[in-house]
Design a protein around this motif. Structure first.
Motif, PDB file in Angstrom:
ATOM      1  N   SER A 513       0.844  -1.213   0.000  1.00  0.00           N
ATOM      2  CA  SER A 513       0.000   0.000   0.000  1.00  0.00           C
ATOM      3  C   SER A 513       0.870   1.250   0.000  1.00  0.00           C
ATOM      4  O   SER A 513       0.557   2.249  -0.663  1.00  0.00           O
ATOM      5  N   TRP A 514       1.976   1.196   0.742  1.00  0.00           N
ATOM      6  CA  TRP A 514       2.869   2.358   0.811  1.00  0.00           C
ATOM      7  C   TRP A 514       3.465   2.661  -0.571  1.00  0.00           C
ATOM      8  O   TRP A 514       3.584   3.821  -0.964  1.00  0.00           O
ATOM      9  N   CYS A 515       3.837   1.595  -1.300  1.00  0.00           N
ATOM     10  CA  CYS A 515       4.459   1.770  -2.614  1.00  0.00           C
ATOM     11  C   CYS A 515       3.505   2.424  -3.621  1.00  0.00           C
ATOM     12  O   CYS A 515       3.947   3.082  -4.569  1.00  0.00           O
ATOM     13  N   GLY A 516       2.183   2.250  -3.392  1.00  0.00           N
ATOM     14  CA  GLY A 516       1.208   2.777  -4.352  1.00  0.00           C
ATOM     15  C   GLY A 516       1.291   4.277  -4.533  1.00  0.00           C
ATOM     16  O   GLY A 516       0.962   4.794  -5.618  1.00  0.00           O
ATOM     17  N   SER A 517       1.708   5.017  -3.550  1.00  0.00           N
ATOM     18  CA  SER A 517       1.756   6.480  -3.635  1.00  0.00           C
ATOM     19  C   SER A 517       3.173   7.018  -3.781  1.00  0.00           C
ATOM     20  O   SER A 517       3.404   8.224  -3.654  1.00  0.00           O
ATOM     21  N   LYS A 518       4.149   6.138  -4.038  1.00  0.00           N
ATOM     22  CA  LYS A 518       5.540   6.579  -4.104  1.00  0.00           C
ATOM     23  C   LYS A 518       6.102   6.455  -5.517  1.00  0.00           C
ATOM     24  O   LYS A 518       5.629   5.658  -6.332  1.00  0.00           O
ATOM     25  N   GLU A 522      11.854   6.200  -5.092  1.00  0.00           N
ATOM     26  CA  GLU A 522      11.663   5.952  -3.661  1.00  0.00           C
ATOM     27  C   GLU A 522      11.506   4.455  -3.367  1.00  0.00           C
ATOM     28  O   GLU A 522      12.046   3.942  -2.383  1.00  0.00           O
ATOM     29  N   VAL A 523      10.764   3.759  -4.247  1.00  0.00           N
ATOM     30  CA  VAL A 523      10.561   2.323  -4.053  1.00  0.00           C
ATOM     31  C   VAL A 523      11.882   1.567  -4.229  1.00  0.00           C
ATOM     32  O   VAL A 523      12.213   0.669  -3.443  1.00  0.00           O
ATOM     33  N   THR A 562       5.886  -4.322  -7.587  1.00  0.00           N
ATOM     34  CA  THR A 562       5.210  -3.069  -7.922  1.00  0.00           C
ATOM     35  C   THR A 562       5.991  -2.259  -8.956  1.00  0.00           C
ATOM     36  O   THR A 562       5.499  -1.244  -9.451  1.00  0.00           O
ATOM     37  N   LEU A 563       7.208  -2.715  -9.295  1.00  0.00           N
ATOM     38  CA  LEU A 563       8.068  -1.994 -10.238  1.00  0.00           C
ATOM     39  C   LEU A 563       7.970  -2.596 -11.641  1.00  0.00           C
ATOM     40  O   LEU A 563       7.546  -3.753 -11.813  1.00  0.00           O
TER      41      LEU A 563
END
Length: 574
Positions: A513-518, A522-523, A562-563
Protein backbone atom coordinates in the motif's frame (compact mmCIF):
# COMPACT_ATOMS: atom_id res chain seq x y z
CA UNK A 1 20.08 -24.54 25.83
CA UNK A 2 19.62 -28.31 25.65
CA UNK A 3 22.23 -30.29 27.52
CA UNK A 4 22.94 -33.03 24.97
CA UNK A 5 25.81 -35.43 24.39
CA UNK A 6 27.91 -34.56 21.35
CA UNK A 7 30.22 -37.02 19.66
CA UNK A 8 32.73 -35.90 17.02
CA UNK A 9 30.79 -34.88 13.91
CA UNK A 10 30.95 -37.28 10.94
CA UNK A 11 31.61 -34.28 8.70
CA UNK A 12 34.60 -33.14 10.71
CA UNK A 13 36.80 -35.46 8.62
CA UNK A 14 36.21 -33.05 5.73
CA UNK A 15 37.84 -30.17 7.58
CA UNK A 16 41.50 -29.41 7.08
CA UNK A 17 44.03 -31.20 9.30
CA UNK A 18 44.58 -29.40 12.61
CA UNK A 19 41.44 -27.23 12.22
CA UNK A 20 39.76 -29.00 15.14
CA UNK A 21 42.98 -28.98 17.17
CA UNK A 22 43.27 -25.20 16.71
CA UNK A 23 39.80 -24.72 18.20
CA UNK A 24 41.28 -25.88 21.51
CA UNK A 25 45.04 -25.41 21.39
CA UNK A 26 47.62 -23.42 19.46
CA UNK A 27 50.37 -25.94 20.14
CA UNK A 28 52.12 -28.08 22.74
CA UNK A 29 55.67 -27.01 23.59
CA UNK A 30 58.39 -28.77 25.55
CA UNK A 31 60.95 -26.60 27.34
CA UNK A 32 64.16 -28.04 28.76
CA UNK A 33 67.27 -26.77 30.52
CA UNK A 34 70.31 -26.51 28.29
CA UNK A 35 73.70 -26.06 30.00
CA UNK A 36 74.78 -23.51 27.39
CA UNK A 37 71.51 -21.80 26.51
CA UNK A 38 69.61 -22.07 29.79
CA UNK A 39 65.88 -22.60 29.34
CA UNK A 40 65.33 -23.59 25.72
CA UNK A 41 62.47 -24.87 23.60
CA UNK A 42 63.12 -28.50 22.75
CA UNK A 43 60.30 -28.81 20.23
CA UNK A 44 56.80 -27.66 19.30
CA UNK A 45 53.95 -29.83 18.08
CA UNK A 46 52.20 -29.71 15.59
CA UNK A 47 55.44 -29.02 13.73
CA UNK A 48 53.96 -26.50 11.29
CA UNK A 49 53.10 -24.06 14.11
CA UNK A 50 55.16 -20.87 14.09
CA UNK A 51 55.98 -18.80 17.16
CA UNK A 52 57.69 -15.41 17.08
CA UNK A 53 61.08 -14.99 18.77
CA UNK A 54 59.45 -12.92 21.54
CA UNK A 55 56.77 -15.57 22.12
CA UNK A 56 59.40 -18.33 22.26
CA UNK A 57 61.56 -16.39 24.71
CA UNK A 58 58.62 -15.57 26.99
CA UNK A 59 57.37 -19.17 26.96
CA UNK A 60 60.85 -20.52 27.80
CA UNK A 61 61.29 -18.27 30.83
CA UNK A 62 57.72 -18.70 32.08
CA UNK A 63 57.83 -22.48 31.68
CA UNK A 64 60.17 -22.82 34.67
CA UNK A 65 59.62 -21.51 38.21
CA UNK A 66 62.09 -18.87 39.39
CA UNK A 67 65.18 -20.57 40.79
CA UNK A 68 64.45 -19.17 44.24
CA UNK A 69 61.11 -21.02 44.35
CA UNK A 70 62.88 -24.31 45.02
CA UNK A 71 60.15 -26.36 43.32
CA UNK A 72 61.18 -30.02 43.46
CA UNK A 73 59.03 -32.76 41.98
CA UNK A 74 56.07 -31.75 39.81
CA UNK A 75 54.66 -28.21 39.69
CA UNK A 76 51.60 -26.92 37.81
CA UNK A 77 50.56 -23.34 37.09
CA UNK A 78 49.56 -21.09 34.21
CA UNK A 79 50.77 -17.88 32.58
CA UNK A 80 49.49 -15.34 30.05
CA UNK A 81 51.49 -13.58 27.32
CA UNK A 82 50.77 -11.20 24.46
CA UNK A 83 50.42 -12.68 21.01
CA UNK A 84 52.63 -11.27 18.26
CA UNK A 85 49.70 -11.53 15.82
CA UNK A 86 45.94 -11.49 16.29
CA UNK A 87 44.37 -14.95 16.36
CA UNK A 88 42.94 -16.15 13.04
CA UNK A 89 39.49 -17.66 12.97
CA UNK A 90 39.28 -21.07 11.27
CA UNK A 91 35.54 -21.40 11.91
CA UNK A 92 33.73 -18.03 11.99
CA UNK A 93 30.37 -19.70 12.60
CA UNK A 94 31.70 -21.40 15.75
CA UNK A 95 33.16 -18.07 16.91
CA UNK A 96 29.78 -16.40 16.37
CA UNK A 97 27.99 -19.02 18.48
CA UNK A 98 30.62 -18.74 21.21
CA UNK A 99 30.47 -14.93 21.25
CA UNK A 100 26.68 -15.06 21.48
CA UNK A 101 26.30 -17.74 24.15
CA UNK A 102 29.55 -17.98 26.11
CA UNK A 103 30.11 -16.08 29.40
CA UNK A 104 32.40 -13.12 28.71
CA UNK A 105 35.16 -14.44 31.00
CA UNK A 106 35.41 -17.64 28.88
CA UNK A 107 35.61 -16.07 25.42
CA UNK A 108 38.63 -16.76 23.22
CA UNK A 109 41.39 -14.24 23.76
CA UNK A 110 42.55 -13.03 20.34
CA UNK A 111 45.39 -10.92 21.71
CA UNK A 112 46.93 -13.25 24.32
CA UNK A 113 48.04 -16.83 24.80
CA UNK A 114 47.45 -18.82 27.98
CA UNK A 115 50.21 -21.26 28.90
CA UNK A 116 49.31 -24.27 31.04
CA UNK A 117 52.55 -25.60 32.56
CA UNK A 118 53.56 -28.96 33.99
CA UNK A 119 57.14 -28.64 35.28
CA UNK A 120 59.21 -31.55 36.59
CA UNK A 121 62.46 -31.22 38.55
CA UNK A 122 64.03 -34.34 40.00
CA UNK A 123 67.57 -35.42 40.87
CA UNK A 124 69.32 -37.31 38.07
CA UNK A 125 73.01 -38.21 38.53
CA UNK A 126 73.31 -39.18 34.85
CA UNK A 127 72.93 -35.53 33.83
CA UNK A 128 75.81 -33.04 34.17
CA UNK A 129 73.76 -30.60 36.20
CA UNK A 130 72.51 -33.37 38.47
CA UNK A 131 68.85 -32.58 37.81
CA UNK A 132 66.19 -33.45 35.25
CA UNK A 133 64.34 -30.19 34.48
CA UNK A 134 61.66 -30.08 31.84
CA UNK A 135 58.22 -28.54 31.23
CA UNK A 136 55.27 -29.46 29.04
CA UNK A 137 53.31 -26.33 28.07
CA UNK A 138 49.85 -26.29 26.49
CA UNK A 139 49.40 -23.00 24.61
CA UNK A 140 45.80 -21.90 24.01
CA UNK A 141 43.58 -18.87 23.36
CA UNK A 142 41.01 -20.29 25.78
CA UNK A 143 40.95 -19.29 29.47
CA UNK A 144 39.79 -22.76 30.55
CA UNK A 145 42.06 -22.85 33.60
CA UNK A 146 40.62 -25.94 35.29
CA UNK A 147 40.17 -27.89 32.10
CA UNK A 148 43.70 -27.48 30.74
CA UNK A 149 45.21 -28.02 34.18
CA UNK A 150 43.54 -31.45 34.18
CA UNK A 151 44.56 -32.10 30.55
CA UNK A 152 48.25 -31.32 31.07
CA UNK A 153 48.12 -33.37 34.28
CA UNK A 154 47.20 -36.38 32.11
CA UNK A 155 49.58 -35.64 29.23
CA UNK A 156 52.84 -34.54 30.87
CA UNK A 157 53.66 -37.60 33.07
CA UNK A 158 53.00 -39.83 30.07
CA UNK A 159 55.32 -37.68 27.96
CA UNK A 160 58.14 -37.84 30.53
CA UNK A 161 57.96 -41.65 30.25
CA UNK A 162 57.38 -42.08 26.51
CA UNK A 163 58.74 -38.89 24.90
CA UNK A 164 57.72 -37.26 21.61
CA UNK A 165 55.56 -40.04 20.05
CA UNK A 166 53.21 -39.64 23.02
CA UNK A 167 52.60 -35.94 22.25
CA UNK A 168 52.06 -36.69 18.56
CA UNK A 169 49.33 -39.18 19.49
CA UNK A 170 47.78 -36.67 21.93
CA UNK A 171 47.64 -33.94 19.28
CA UNK A 172 45.95 -36.28 16.82
CA UNK A 173 43.40 -37.18 19.52
CA UNK A 174 42.65 -33.49 20.13
CA UNK A 175 42.27 -32.95 16.37
CA UNK A 176 39.24 -35.27 16.59
CA UNK A 177 37.51 -33.23 19.29
CA UNK A 178 34.26 -31.40 18.50
CA UNK A 179 34.28 -27.61 18.77
CA UNK A 180 33.86 -26.04 22.25
CA UNK A 181 30.21 -25.01 21.83
CA UNK A 182 28.56 -23.46 24.93
CA UNK A 183 25.82 -25.57 26.51
CA UNK A 184 26.93 -28.86 24.94
CA UNK A 185 28.23 -31.89 26.78
CA UNK A 186 31.32 -32.96 24.85
CA UNK A 187 32.98 -36.37 24.73
CA UNK A 188 36.70 -35.90 24.13
CA UNK A 189 38.96 -38.90 23.35
CA UNK A 190 42.41 -38.64 24.93
CA UNK A 191 45.05 -41.34 25.34
CA UNK A 192 42.57 -44.21 25.45
CA UNK A 193 40.15 -42.37 27.73
CA UNK A 194 37.03 -40.34 27.04
CA UNK A 195 36.77 -37.05 28.90
CA UNK A 196 33.37 -35.52 29.39
CA UNK A 197 33.02 -31.77 29.82
CA UNK A 198 30.39 -29.08 29.36
CA UNK A 199 31.13 -25.51 28.22
CA UNK A 200 29.02 -23.05 30.29
CA UNK A 201 26.54 -20.58 28.76
CA UNK A 202 25.47 -17.05 29.66
CA UNK A 203 22.09 -18.46 30.64
CA UNK A 204 23.42 -20.91 33.24
CA UNK A 205 22.24 -20.15 36.75
CA UNK A 206 25.17 -19.60 39.14
CA UNK A 207 25.98 -22.68 41.20
CA UNK A 208 24.19 -25.08 38.83
CA UNK A 209 26.03 -28.33 38.04
CA UNK A 210 25.20 -30.19 34.84
CA UNK A 211 27.49 -33.23 34.81
CA UNK A 212 27.03 -34.54 38.36
CA UNK A 213 23.82 -36.35 37.40
CA UNK A 214 25.33 -38.38 34.55
CA UNK A 215 25.00 -42.11 35.07
CA UNK A 216 28.63 -43.21 35.40
CA UNK A 217 27.74 -46.80 34.48
CA UNK A 218 26.19 -45.96 31.12
CA UNK A 219 28.38 -42.95 30.33
CA UNK A 220 31.26 -43.32 27.88
CA UNK A 221 33.36 -41.01 30.02
CA UNK A 222 36.46 -42.27 31.80
CA UNK A 223 36.75 -38.88 33.45
CA UNK A 224 34.11 -36.20 34.01
CA UNK A 225 35.32 -32.63 34.48
CA UNK A 226 32.70 -30.69 36.45
CA UNK A 227 34.09 -27.21 35.74
CA UNK A 228 36.38 -25.81 33.08
CA UNK A 229 37.45 -22.58 34.78
CA UNK A 230 36.60 -22.46 38.49
CA UNK A 231 39.43 -21.93 40.96
CA UNK A 232 39.53 -22.65 44.71
CA UNK A 233 38.75 -19.23 46.20
CA UNK A 234 39.32 -20.31 49.79
CA UNK A 235 42.79 -21.66 49.05
CA UNK A 236 43.77 -18.35 47.44
CA UNK A 237 42.09 -15.98 49.91
CA UNK A 238 42.72 -17.89 53.15
CA UNK A 239 45.80 -15.84 54.16
CA UNK A 240 44.04 -12.49 53.66
CA UNK A 241 40.42 -13.29 54.59
CA UNK A 242 39.88 -10.04 56.58
CA UNK A 243 40.52 -8.09 53.36
CA UNK A 244 38.06 -9.84 51.02
CA UNK A 245 36.08 -6.67 50.36
CA UNK A 246 39.22 -4.60 49.86
CA UNK A 247 40.50 -7.01 47.17
CA UNK A 248 37.08 -7.05 45.51
CA UNK A 249 37.10 -3.25 45.23
CA UNK A 250 40.67 -3.13 43.88
CA UNK A 251 39.83 -5.70 41.18
CA UNK A 252 36.52 -4.00 40.36
CA UNK A 253 38.31 -0.68 39.85
CA UNK A 254 41.20 -2.20 37.88
CA UNK A 255 43.79 -0.86 40.33
CA UNK A 256 47.49 -1.80 39.77
CA UNK A 257 48.04 -4.83 41.99
CA UNK A 258 50.92 -7.25 42.58
CA UNK A 259 50.60 -10.67 44.22
CA UNK A 260 53.91 -11.85 45.70
CA UNK A 261 54.00 -15.55 46.60
CA UNK A 262 56.50 -18.31 47.29
CA UNK A 263 55.58 -20.43 44.26
CA UNK A 264 54.18 -19.89 40.74
CA UNK A 265 51.29 -22.23 41.62
CA UNK A 266 50.17 -20.03 44.52
CA UNK A 267 50.62 -16.68 42.78
CA UNK A 268 48.90 -17.88 39.57
CA UNK A 269 45.91 -19.41 41.37
CA UNK A 270 45.56 -16.26 43.51
CA UNK A 271 45.57 -13.94 40.51
CA UNK A 272 42.86 -16.08 38.87
CA UNK A 273 40.84 -16.12 42.11
CA UNK A 274 41.04 -12.32 42.37
CA UNK A 275 39.79 -11.93 38.80
CA UNK A 276 36.92 -14.37 39.36
CA UNK A 277 35.75 -12.38 42.41
CA UNK A 278 34.01 -9.83 40.14
CA UNK A 279 32.30 -12.43 37.93
CA UNK A 280 30.07 -12.09 35.90
CA UNK A 281 31.82 -8.79 35.11
CA UNK A 282 34.84 -9.30 32.90
CA UNK A 283 38.19 -8.15 34.24
CA UNK A 284 39.29 -6.05 31.28
CA UNK A 285 42.74 -4.95 32.47
CA UNK A 286 45.86 -6.90 31.62
CA UNK A 287 46.78 -9.68 34.02
CA UNK A 288 49.68 -12.09 34.34
CA UNK A 289 49.13 -15.08 36.66
CA UNK A 290 52.89 -15.61 36.64
CA UNK A 291 55.38 -12.88 35.69
CA UNK A 292 59.20 -12.87 35.69
CA UNK A 293 61.97 -10.29 35.29
CA UNK A 294 62.70 -11.81 31.87
CA UNK A 295 59.23 -11.01 30.50
CA UNK A 296 59.23 -8.79 27.41
CA UNK A 297 56.86 -6.38 29.22
CA UNK A 298 59.05 -6.13 32.33
CA UNK A 299 60.31 -2.60 31.60
CA UNK A 300 56.85 -1.45 30.54
CA UNK A 301 55.30 -2.57 33.83
CA UNK A 302 58.08 -1.53 36.21
CA UNK A 303 58.98 1.95 34.93
CA UNK A 304 59.11 4.66 37.59
CA UNK A 305 58.66 7.47 35.07
CA UNK A 306 54.87 7.17 34.98
CA UNK A 307 52.10 5.81 37.19
CA UNK A 308 51.82 2.00 37.32
CA UNK A 309 49.58 0.58 34.55
CA UNK A 310 46.21 -1.09 35.14
CA UNK A 311 47.60 -4.60 35.48
CA UNK A 312 47.45 -7.53 37.92
CA UNK A 313 50.74 -9.41 38.28
CA UNK A 314 51.71 -12.61 40.08
CA UNK A 315 55.43 -12.85 40.99
CA UNK A 316 57.76 -15.03 43.08
CA UNK A 317 61.20 -13.41 42.77
CA UNK A 318 62.20 -11.41 45.93
CA UNK A 319 63.72 -8.84 43.56
CA UNK A 320 60.18 -7.57 42.94
CA UNK A 321 59.83 -6.43 46.56
CA UNK A 322 62.21 -3.56 45.73
CA UNK A 323 60.96 -3.09 42.16
CA UNK A 324 57.35 -2.54 43.23
CA UNK A 325 58.02 -0.08 46.05
CA UNK A 326 56.22 2.57 43.98
CA UNK A 327 53.15 0.41 43.36
CA UNK A 328 50.03 1.38 45.31
CA UNK A 329 48.82 -2.13 46.17
CA UNK A 330 50.79 -5.30 46.97
CA UNK A 331 49.50 -8.59 48.39
CA UNK A 332 52.12 -10.84 49.93
CA UNK A 333 51.42 -14.52 50.57
CA UNK A 334 53.55 -16.94 52.55
CA UNK A 335 53.76 -20.66 51.95
CA UNK A 336 52.33 -21.65 55.32
CA UNK A 337 48.60 -21.58 54.56
CA UNK A 338 45.88 -20.40 56.93
CA UNK A 339 47.13 -17.91 59.55
CA UNK A 340 45.82 -17.83 63.11
CA UNK A 341 42.84 -15.46 63.16
CA UNK A 342 42.59 -15.01 66.91
CA UNK A 343 43.50 -18.44 68.30
CA UNK A 344 40.65 -20.62 69.57
CA UNK A 345 38.08 -17.93 68.81
CA UNK A 346 38.96 -16.65 65.32
CA UNK A 347 37.37 -13.50 63.99
CA UNK A 348 37.75 -11.96 60.57
CA UNK A 349 36.43 -8.64 61.88
CA UNK A 350 39.20 -7.98 64.41
CA UNK A 351 42.20 -9.64 62.86
CA UNK A 352 45.93 -9.39 63.37
CA UNK A 353 46.41 -9.45 59.58
CA UNK A 354 46.58 -5.67 59.26
CA UNK A 355 46.99 -3.38 56.28
CA UNK A 356 50.52 -2.07 55.88
CA UNK A 357 52.06 0.73 53.87
CA UNK A 358 53.81 -0.30 50.65
CA UNK A 359 56.99 1.47 51.78
CA UNK A 360 57.32 -1.14 54.58
CA UNK A 361 57.54 -3.99 52.04
CA UNK A 362 60.81 -5.84 52.62
CA UNK A 363 62.36 -8.51 50.43
CA UNK A 364 63.12 -10.88 53.30
CA UNK A 365 59.80 -10.44 55.09
CA UNK A 366 57.76 -13.57 54.35
CA UNK A 367 54.68 -12.75 56.44
CA UNK A 368 51.35 -12.57 54.63
CA UNK A 369 49.90 -9.10 54.36
CA UNK A 370 48.24 -6.45 52.22
CA UNK A 371 50.38 -3.39 51.59
CA UNK A 372 48.26 -0.38 50.55
CA UNK A 373 47.03 3.06 51.55
CA UNK A 374 43.69 2.42 49.87
CA UNK A 375 40.56 3.21 51.90
CA UNK A 376 37.57 1.09 50.95
CA UNK A 377 34.32 2.75 49.94
CA UNK A 378 32.28 -0.12 51.42
CA UNK A 379 32.29 -1.50 54.93
CA UNK A 380 32.93 -5.14 55.70
CA UNK A 381 29.84 -7.34 55.54
CA UNK A 382 29.81 -8.24 59.24
CA UNK A 383 27.05 -10.84 58.91
CA UNK A 384 28.90 -12.73 56.18
CA UNK A 385 32.27 -12.59 57.98
CA UNK A 386 30.64 -13.78 61.22
CA UNK A 387 29.06 -16.77 59.47
CA UNK A 388 32.27 -17.48 57.57
CA UNK A 389 34.21 -17.44 60.84
CA UNK A 390 31.89 -20.16 62.18
CA UNK A 391 32.95 -22.30 59.22
CA UNK A 392 36.60 -21.81 60.16
CA UNK A 393 35.88 -22.86 63.74
CA UNK A 394 33.97 -25.98 62.67
CA UNK A 395 36.68 -26.72 60.08
CA UNK A 396 34.36 -26.95 57.11
CA UNK A 397 35.94 -28.38 53.96
CA UNK A 398 37.83 -26.10 51.59
CA UNK A 399 35.19 -26.77 48.92
CA UNK A 400 32.35 -25.59 51.17
CA UNK A 401 34.28 -22.48 52.21
CA UNK A 402 35.19 -21.77 48.59
CA UNK A 403 31.55 -22.04 47.50
CA UNK A 404 30.53 -19.62 50.26
CA UNK A 405 33.09 -17.09 49.04
CA UNK A 406 31.98 -17.55 45.45
CA UNK A 407 28.32 -17.00 46.37
CA UNK A 408 29.15 -13.91 48.45
CA UNK A 409 31.24 -12.30 45.70
CA UNK A 410 28.57 -13.11 43.12
CA UNK A 411 25.82 -11.49 45.20
CA UNK A 412 28.02 -8.45 45.82
CA UNK A 413 28.86 -8.04 42.12
CA UNK A 414 25.28 -8.60 41.02
CA UNK A 415 24.07 -5.97 43.48
CA UNK A 416 26.63 -3.61 41.99
CA UNK A 417 25.69 -4.37 38.36
CA UNK A 418 21.87 -4.24 38.71
CA UNK A 419 21.66 -0.40 38.95
CA UNK A 420 24.00 -0.10 35.94
CA UNK A 421 21.81 -2.47 33.93
CA UNK A 422 18.66 -0.67 35.05
CA UNK A 423 20.06 2.71 34.01
CA UNK A 424 21.28 1.39 30.64
CA UNK A 425 17.80 -0.01 29.98
CA UNK A 426 16.36 3.47 30.56
CA UNK A 427 18.54 4.78 27.69
CA UNK A 428 16.79 2.54 25.16
CA UNK A 429 14.26 4.27 22.86
CA UNK A 430 10.63 3.24 23.44
CA UNK A 431 9.43 0.54 21.08
CA UNK A 432 6.50 2.74 20.00
CA UNK A 433 9.03 5.27 18.68
CA UNK A 434 10.61 2.72 16.35
CA UNK A 435 9.07 3.35 12.92
CA UNK A 436 9.61 1.11 9.90
CA UNK A 437 10.18 3.98 7.48
CA UNK A 438 12.39 6.14 9.67
CA UNK A 439 15.99 5.48 10.65
CA UNK A 440 16.29 3.54 13.93
CA UNK A 441 16.35 5.98 16.86
CA UNK A 442 19.61 6.51 18.76
CA UNK A 443 20.31 5.25 22.26
CA UNK A 444 20.70 8.08 24.76
CA UNK A 445 24.26 8.66 26.03
CA UNK A 446 25.37 7.44 29.45
CA UNK A 447 25.43 10.51 31.72
CA UNK A 448 27.45 9.74 34.90
CA UNK A 449 25.81 12.39 37.10
CA UNK A 450 22.33 11.30 36.06
CA UNK A 451 23.24 7.70 36.92
CA UNK A 452 24.77 8.65 40.27
CA UNK A 453 21.62 10.54 41.26
CA UNK A 454 19.61 7.41 40.56
CA UNK A 455 21.97 5.33 42.74
CA UNK A 456 21.24 7.46 45.79
CA UNK A 457 17.61 6.34 45.88
CA UNK A 458 17.64 3.15 43.83
CA UNK A 459 21.08 1.62 44.29
CA UNK A 460 22.67 -1.59 45.66
CA UNK A 461 21.46 -0.79 49.16
CA UNK A 462 18.13 -2.28 48.03
CA UNK A 463 19.64 -5.72 47.33
CA UNK A 464 22.86 -5.92 49.35
CA UNK A 465 23.52 -6.05 53.07
CA UNK A 466 26.87 -4.36 52.52
CA UNK A 467 26.90 -0.74 53.68
CA UNK A 468 29.09 2.17 52.67
CA UNK A 469 29.67 4.82 50.04
CA UNK A 470 28.25 3.06 46.99
CA UNK A 471 28.07 6.36 45.08
CA UNK A 472 31.79 7.02 45.63
CA UNK A 473 32.61 3.49 44.44
CA UNK A 474 30.53 3.96 41.28
CA UNK A 475 32.17 7.32 40.59
CA UNK A 476 35.57 5.64 40.67
CA UNK A 477 34.35 2.64 38.68
CA UNK A 478 33.03 4.84 35.85
CA UNK A 479 36.64 5.90 35.20
CA UNK A 480 37.98 2.33 35.07
CA UNK A 481 38.81 0.09 32.05
CA UNK A 482 36.35 -2.48 33.41
CA UNK A 483 33.46 -0.02 33.06
CA UNK A 484 34.58 1.20 29.65
CA UNK A 485 34.56 -2.34 28.26
CA UNK A 486 31.25 -3.20 29.91
CA UNK A 487 29.63 -0.02 28.59
CA UNK A 488 30.88 -0.54 25.02
CA UNK A 489 29.62 -4.13 24.97
CA UNK A 490 26.23 -3.25 26.44
CA UNK A 491 25.80 -0.38 24.00
CA UNK A 492 26.60 -2.64 21.05
CA UNK A 493 24.05 -5.18 22.32
CA UNK A 494 21.43 -2.44 22.69
CA UNK A 495 22.10 -1.04 19.22
CA UNK A 496 21.70 -4.55 17.80
CA UNK A 497 18.39 -4.86 19.68
CA UNK A 498 17.13 -1.56 18.23
CA UNK A 499 18.10 -2.72 14.73
CA UNK A 500 16.28 -6.00 15.36
CA UNK A 501 13.10 -4.21 16.52
CA UNK A 502 13.31 -1.93 13.50
CA UNK A 503 13.40 -4.95 11.17
CA UNK A 504 10.41 -6.49 12.96
CA UNK A 505 8.47 -3.25 12.37
CA UNK A 506 9.55 -3.28 8.72
CA UNK A 507 8.49 -6.91 8.29
CA UNK A 508 4.99 -6.19 9.62
CA UNK A 509 4.26 -3.02 7.63
CA UNK A 510 1.92 -2.99 4.62
CA UNK A 511 4.60 -1.98 2.14
CA UNK A 512 2.50 -2.73 -0.96
CA UNK A 513 0.00 0.00 0.00
CA UNK A 514 2.87 2.36 0.81
CA UNK A 515 4.46 1.77 -2.61
CA UNK A 516 1.21 2.78 -4.35
CA UNK A 517 1.76 6.48 -3.63
CA UNK A 518 5.54 6.58 -4.10
CA UNK A 519 7.79 7.19 -7.08
CA UNK A 520 9.92 4.46 -8.63
CA UNK A 521 13.05 6.09 -7.21
CA UNK A 522 11.66 5.95 -3.66
CA UNK A 523 10.56 2.32 -4.05
CA UNK A 524 13.95 1.29 -5.49
CA UNK A 525 15.65 3.01 -2.56
CA UNK A 526 13.55 0.99 -0.08
CA UNK A 527 14.31 -2.24 -1.98
CA UNK A 528 18.06 -1.58 -1.83
CA UNK A 529 17.97 -0.74 1.86
CA UNK A 530 15.85 -3.80 2.65
CA UNK A 531 18.22 -6.05 0.68
CA UNK A 532 21.12 -4.63 2.69
CA UNK A 533 19.34 -5.34 5.99
CA UNK A 534 18.46 -8.90 4.93
CA UNK A 535 22.12 -9.38 4.03
CA UNK A 536 23.15 -8.22 7.53
CA UNK A 537 20.74 -10.76 9.01
CA UNK A 538 22.18 -13.55 6.85
CA UNK A 539 25.67 -12.55 7.97
CA UNK A 540 24.47 -12.73 11.60
CA UNK A 541 25.28 -9.06 12.18
CA UNK A 542 21.64 -8.51 13.18
CA UNK A 543 19.66 -11.19 15.02
CA UNK A 544 15.98 -11.75 14.15
CA UNK A 545 13.73 -14.79 14.27
CA UNK A 546 13.34 -17.11 11.27
CA UNK A 547 9.73 -15.94 11.00
CA UNK A 548 10.79 -12.28 10.76
CA UNK A 549 13.43 -13.15 8.13
CA UNK A 550 10.78 -14.94 6.06
CA UNK A 551 8.53 -11.88 6.28
CA UNK A 552 11.39 -9.58 5.20
CA UNK A 553 12.11 -11.73 2.14
CA UNK A 554 8.39 -11.75 1.37
CA UNK A 555 8.34 -7.95 1.67
CA UNK A 556 11.21 -7.72 -0.82
CA UNK A 557 9.32 -9.84 -3.32
CA UNK A 558 6.12 -7.85 -2.78
CA UNK A 559 7.58 -4.38 -3.34
CA UNK A 560 9.72 -5.47 -6.30
CA UNK A 561 6.51 -6.67 -7.99
CA UNK A 562 5.21 -3.07 -7.92
CA UNK A 563 8.07 -1.99 -10.24
CA UNK A 564 8.39 -2.36 -14.03
CA UNK A 565 9.83 -5.70 -15.27
CA UNK A 566 13.18 -4.20 -16.34
CA UNK A 567 13.78 -2.75 -12.86
CA UNK A 568 12.72 -6.05 -11.25
CA UNK A 569 15.36 -7.85 -13.35
CA UNK A 570 18.09 -5.42 -12.34
CA UNK A 571 17.16 -5.56 -8.63
CA UNK A 572 17.02 -9.36 -8.64
CA UNK A 573 20.73 -9.52 -9.44
CA UNK A 574 23.11 -9.90 -6.49
Amino acid sequence: MENELIEPDENEGKTLPWDQFSEWLHCIAVVTFDLELGQAMEFVYPKHIELSDTERTNICYLAFPDSNSGCMGDTQYCFRIRRSKLAKSHKPEVDRIQNKNCPVMLLKDKTHFYGYVYFRQVRDKTLKRGYFQKSVVLLSSLPYFNFFKDIVDIIAPEYFDNREPCLEAVCHDIDQWPCPIPGKTLSLPLMGMVLQVRIPTKQDKPGTTFLDNIDKKTSLASLTLSSINEVDLFESFQQILPHLHLIWELILLGEPLVVMATSPTLCASTVLAFISSISPLRYQCDYRPYFTIHDSEFKEYTTKIQDPPHVLLGVTNPFFAKTFQNWPHVVRLSGVGLPNYGGSNPSLLNSDVKLKKVTKLKALDQKAGVFTKYKTFLKKDKMFLKNFTKGLVSKQSSRVQSNQLKRHFLELTQSFVIPLERYMASLMPLQKNISALRAPPSIRPFRPEEFLQMVESNGPQLTSGTKGDWTGLYRQFLRSPNFQHWHIQRRLEMEAKVMSLHLVALSEMDLRSWCGSKSEVEVVDVVLRLKQKVSLVNEHKIEVSEKTLEKLNSQLTTIKETLPPDLQTILSKD
